[in-house]
Design an enzyme around this catalytic site. Structure first.
Site, PDB file in Angstrom:
ATOM      1  N   HIS A   1      29.130   0.840  36.381  1.00 48.96           N
ATOM      2  CA  HIS A   1      29.539   1.452  37.543  1.00 48.96           C
ATOM      3  C   HIS A   1      28.758   3.026  38.064  1.00 48.96           C
ATOM      4  O   HIS A   1      28.930   3.200  39.303  1.00 48.96           O
ATOM      5  CB  HIS A   1      30.950   2.018  37.553  1.00 48.96           C
ATOM      6  CG  HIS A   1      31.802   1.035  37.276  1.00 48.96           C
ATOM      7  ND1 HIS A   1      32.575   0.199  38.185  1.00 48.96           N
ATOM      8  CD2 HIS A   1      32.572   0.618  36.193  1.00 48.96           C
ATOM      9  CE1 HIS A   1      33.170  -0.824  37.828  1.00 48.96           C
ATOM     10  NE2 HIS A   1      33.455  -0.398  36.485  1.00 48.96           N
TER      11      HIS A   1
ATOM     12  N   ASP B   1      27.378   1.214  28.618  1.00 46.26           N
ATOM     13  CA  ASP B   1      27.533   0.328  29.640  1.00 46.26           C
ATOM     14  C   ASP B   1      27.675   1.128  30.994  1.00 46.26           C
ATOM     15  O   ASP B   1      28.496   1.875  31.155  1.00 46.26           O
ATOM     16  CB  ASP B   1      28.846  -0.314  29.303  1.00 46.26           C
ATOM     17  CG  ASP B   1      29.241  -1.434  30.412  1.00 46.26           C
ATOM     18  OD1 ASP B   1      28.585  -1.207  31.575  1.00 46.26           O
ATOM     19  OD2 ASP B   1      29.948  -2.296  29.946  1.00 46.26           O
TER      20      ASP B   1
ATOM     21  N   LYS C   1      28.243  -4.827  40.801  1.00 38.28           N
ATOM     22  CA  LYS C   1      28.623  -3.765  41.746  1.00 38.28           C
ATOM     23  C   LYS C   1      27.850  -3.325  42.935  1.00 38.28           C
ATOM     24  O   LYS C   1      27.542  -3.841  43.730  1.00 38.28           O
ATOM     25  CB  LYS C   1      29.152  -2.673  40.736  1.00 38.28           C
ATOM     26  CG  LYS C   1      30.670  -3.023  39.791  1.00 38.28           C
ATOM     27  CD  LYS C   1      30.631  -2.997  38.464  1.00 38.28           C
ATOM     28  CE  LYS C   1      31.819  -3.935  38.044  1.00 38.28           C
ATOM     29  NZ  LYS C   1      31.825  -4.266  36.670  1.00 38.28           N
TER      30      LYS C   1
ATOM     31  N   GLU D   1      30.758   4.233  28.013  1.00 37.88           N
ATOM     32  CA  GLU D   1      30.508   3.889  29.474  1.00 37.88           C
ATOM     33  C   GLU D   1      29.885   5.140  30.115  1.00 37.88           C
ATOM     34  O   GLU D   1      30.142   6.352  30.009  1.00 37.88           O
ATOM     35  CB  GLU D   1      31.683   3.307  30.428  1.00 37.88           C
ATOM     36  CG  GLU D   1      32.097   2.047  29.776  1.00 37.88           C
ATOM     37  CD  GLU D   1      33.281   1.228  30.374  1.00 37.88           C
ATOM     38  OE1 GLU D   1      33.502   1.792  31.477  1.00 37.88           O
ATOM     39  OE2 GLU D   1      34.135   0.449  29.803  1.00 37.88           O
TER      40      GLU D   1
ATOM     41  N   SER E   1      35.784   2.435  34.346  1.00 41.06           N
ATOM     42  CA  SER E   1      36.142   1.434  35.528  1.00 41.06           C
ATOM     43  C   SER E   1      37.310   1.615  35.979  1.00 41.06           C
ATOM     44  O   SER E   1      37.727   1.286  37.248  1.00 41.06           O
ATOM     45  CB  SER E   1      36.066  -0.225  35.184  1.00 41.06           C
ATOM     46  OG  SER E   1      36.429  -0.396  33.777  1.00 41.06           O
TER      47      SER E   1
ATOM     48  N   HIS F   1      35.578  -1.090  28.584  1.00 43.80           N
ATOM     49  CA  HIS F   1      35.777  -2.210  29.236  1.00 43.80           C
ATOM     50  C   HIS F   1      36.127  -3.077  28.473  1.00 43.80           C
ATOM     51  O   HIS F   1      35.810  -3.357  27.204  1.00 43.80           O
ATOM     52  CB  HIS F   1      34.641  -2.441  30.165  1.00 43.80           C
ATOM     53  CG  HIS F   1      34.771  -3.563  30.918  1.00 43.80           C
ATOM     54  ND1 HIS F   1      34.507  -4.661  30.591  1.00 43.80           N
ATOM     55  CD2 HIS F   1      35.356  -3.599  32.085  1.00 43.80           C
ATOM     56  CE1 HIS F   1      34.676  -5.589  31.689  1.00 43.80           C
ATOM     57  NE2 HIS F   1      35.184  -4.931  32.767  1.00 43.80           N
TER      58      HIS F   1
ATOM     59  N   ASN G   1      33.810  -3.620  44.336  1.00 43.26           N
ATOM     60  CA  ASN G   1      32.851  -2.682  43.721  1.00 43.26           C
ATOM     61  C   ASN G   1      31.622  -2.764  44.465  1.00 43.26           C
ATOM     62  O   ASN G   1      30.690  -2.199  43.842  1.00 43.26           O
ATOM     63  CB  ASN G   1      32.654  -3.152  42.257  1.00 43.26           C
ATOM     64  CG  ASN G   1      34.261  -3.220  41.428  1.00 43.26           C
ATOM     65  OD1 ASN G   1      34.985  -2.169  41.756  1.00 43.26           O
ATOM     66  ND2 ASN G   1      34.421  -4.089  40.578  1.00 43.26           N
TER      67      ASN G   1
HETATM   68  C1  PLP Z   1      32.583  -4.993  35.606  1.00 45.11           C
HETATM   69  C2  PLP Z   1      32.267  -4.438  34.092  1.00 45.11           C
HETATM   70  C3  PLP Z   1      31.587  -5.357  33.387  1.00 45.11           C
HETATM   71  C4  PLP Z   1      31.190  -6.611  33.666  1.00 45.11           C
HETATM   72  O1  PLP Z   1      30.469  -6.910  34.113  1.00 45.11           O
HETATM   73  P1  PLP Z   1      30.202  -8.380  35.048  1.00 45.11           P
HETATM   74  O2  PLP Z   1      28.982  -8.586  35.437  1.00 45.11           O
HETATM   75  O3  PLP Z   1      31.351  -8.308  36.286  1.00 45.11           O
HETATM   76  O4  PLP Z   1      30.771  -9.299  33.885  1.00 45.11           O
HETATM   77  C5  PLP Z   1      31.209  -4.891  32.066  1.00 45.11           C
HETATM   78  N1  PLP Z   1      31.551  -3.511  31.803  1.00 45.11           N
HETATM   79  C6  PLP Z   1      31.863  -2.702  32.658  1.00 45.11           C
HETATM   80  C7  PLP Z   1      32.093  -1.316  32.294  1.00 45.11           C
HETATM   81  C8  PLP Z   1      32.338  -3.092  33.877  1.00 45.11           C
HETATM   82  O5  PLP Z   1      33.006  -2.459  34.705  1.00 45.11           O
END
Ligand code: PLP
Length: 385
Positions: free
Chosen positions: A207, A204, A236, A175, A179, A133, A47
């Site tokens: 990405h 969130d 990421k 989101e 993801s 997620h 990522n």
């Molecule tokens: C990767 C991800 C997370 C987790 O984040 P980390 O810092 O890896 O724990 C949370 N939400 C989404 C949408 C993600 O893709």
């Protein structure tokens, strides 16, 4: 049933479903190549969208941070673990993203768990996109609030769910970029139906941050939406790890009282905060813009090529480009074939994605060269159904 029997049975079920998960250590796992000892593959699984995990200035910043502050933070931010480096980076983030406050967390998983656990009460309702997620859905499941899920990106269904009577308060969860599918949420519509229901919106943007929007400000900036709570993560595009919650002064003060993941956990190393500040400077710079431009070119190159091969893509314009293949065993076999052809990508299977939609999850990065994308496409010739 004994502990052994319970665990043995769970493992047997996973094996029988072709869903058994294992890990294998890498020598290098982020960047253009994945290397394991002497072996090397083009890496279509990480990522690290902008290739920043290997950026010399960011590596240097971490080293300098460690020389100055030492390795660990020494404790929770509530005791001695909140350094000037943490504060500086929080202020930079808040200013960049246009929020009064930013609070750092050690991971996106922890941030999502903390925020949902701290905010929601029993009489409340969380309405979350079905494809959110695991860190969001699990937090919602564990919280005492009611959880309702709406069909992926379906703001009309979201509005219907929000309109149902509720005793307490409502939180919409979605989101910026999903993801496993790589597509984006219709944030303006989601924000407006949430506001109409007097709810709050949590986005969130794990990405999207660093990759889209002006100066990499992410999906919300791109769609001109300002959620009440914005979660961004640094594992990421930032090429590091950690996360932040962007919010109002009052919500930040509230989380500092009630977010247990902040209070009872050692804060990230100050050197990491120094490296994150440097990563942010790169993301905002001309170098960052050039990296985003190159990534966009790779994405169009891949989609043009994959479409001409007749592959089943999602409507993703992001660096996440899944190819849906259906059954688990087929996804596993294809991932294996691709690896034999020198391209490392991951088969994603249920329960991470809905049953019958096992897929090859391809991620593109600025660290790739155009000929890497061509090589991937060549290797995918055999994937068509
Ligand atoms: C990767 C991800 C997370 C987790 O984040 P980390 O810092 O890896 O724990 C949370 N939400 C989404 C949408 C993600 O893709």
């Amino acid at each position: 049933m004994s502990w052994q029997q319970r665990i043995g049975q769970a493992l047997d079920e996973r094996r029988a479903a072709d869903a058994f998960r294992t890990r294998s250590p890498v020598t290098q796992g982020a960047g253009r190549y994945l290397t394991r000892g002497e072996q090397r593959w083009l890496n279509f699984s990480a990522n690290d969208y902008l290739g920043l995990s290997q950026h010399p200035a960011i590596v240097g910043a971490w080293q300098q941070g460690a020389a100055r502050y030492g390795t660990g933070s020494g404790g929770s931010g509530h005791v001695t673990g909140y350094s000037e480096a943490h504060q500086h980076f929080e202020q930079q983030l808040a200013e960049w993203l246009g929020y009064p406050r930013a609070l750092l967390f050690i991971s996106g998983f922890a941030a999502n768990q903390a925020v949902i656990a701290a905010l929601l009460h029993k009489e409340d309702r969380i309405v979350a996109d079905r494809l959110s997620h695991a860190s969001l859905l699990e937090a919602a499941n564990l919280s005492p609030a009611q959880l309702r899920r709406f069909a992926h990106n379906d703001s009309a269904q979201l509005a219907q769910l929000l309109a149902k009577p509720v005793e307490g308060l409502q939180l919409t969860v979605t989101e910026g970029v999903f993801s496993m599918d790589g597509d984006s949420a219709p944030l303006a519509e989601i924000a407006s139906v949430t506001e109409a229901a007097n709810g709050w919106l949590l986005v969130d943007d794990a990405h999207g941050i660093g990759v889209s929007g002006r100066e990499g400000r992410g999906t919300c900036d791109e769609q001109n939406v300002k959620p009440d709570l914005l979660v961004v993560t640094f594992g990421k595009a930032f090429g590091l790890s950690g996360a932040a919650v962007l919010c109002s002064e009052e919500v930040a003060d509230y989380l500092l009282q009630f977010a247990r993941h902040l209070i009872y956990s050692t804060s990230m190393p100050p050197a990491q905060a120094v490296a994150l500040s440097e990563a942010l400077a790169v993301i905002r710079s001309d170098d960052g813009e050039a990296r985003r431009q190159k990534l966009r070119e790779h994405i169009s190159r891949f989609r043009r090529g994959a479409e001409s091969l007749g592959l089943q893509l999602t409507n993703s314009t992001s660096a996440i480009q899944p190819v849906i293949v259906g059954e688990n065993h087929r996804a596993l076999a294809l991932a294996e074939t691709m690896r034999e052809a020198g391209c490392w990508l991951t088969a994603i299977r249920p329960p991470t994605v809905p049953a019958g939609t096992a897929r090859l999850r391809i991620t593109l990065t600025t660290a790739h060269h155009a000929e890497d994308i061509d090589r991937l496409l060549e290797a995918m010739h055999g994937v068509r159904q």
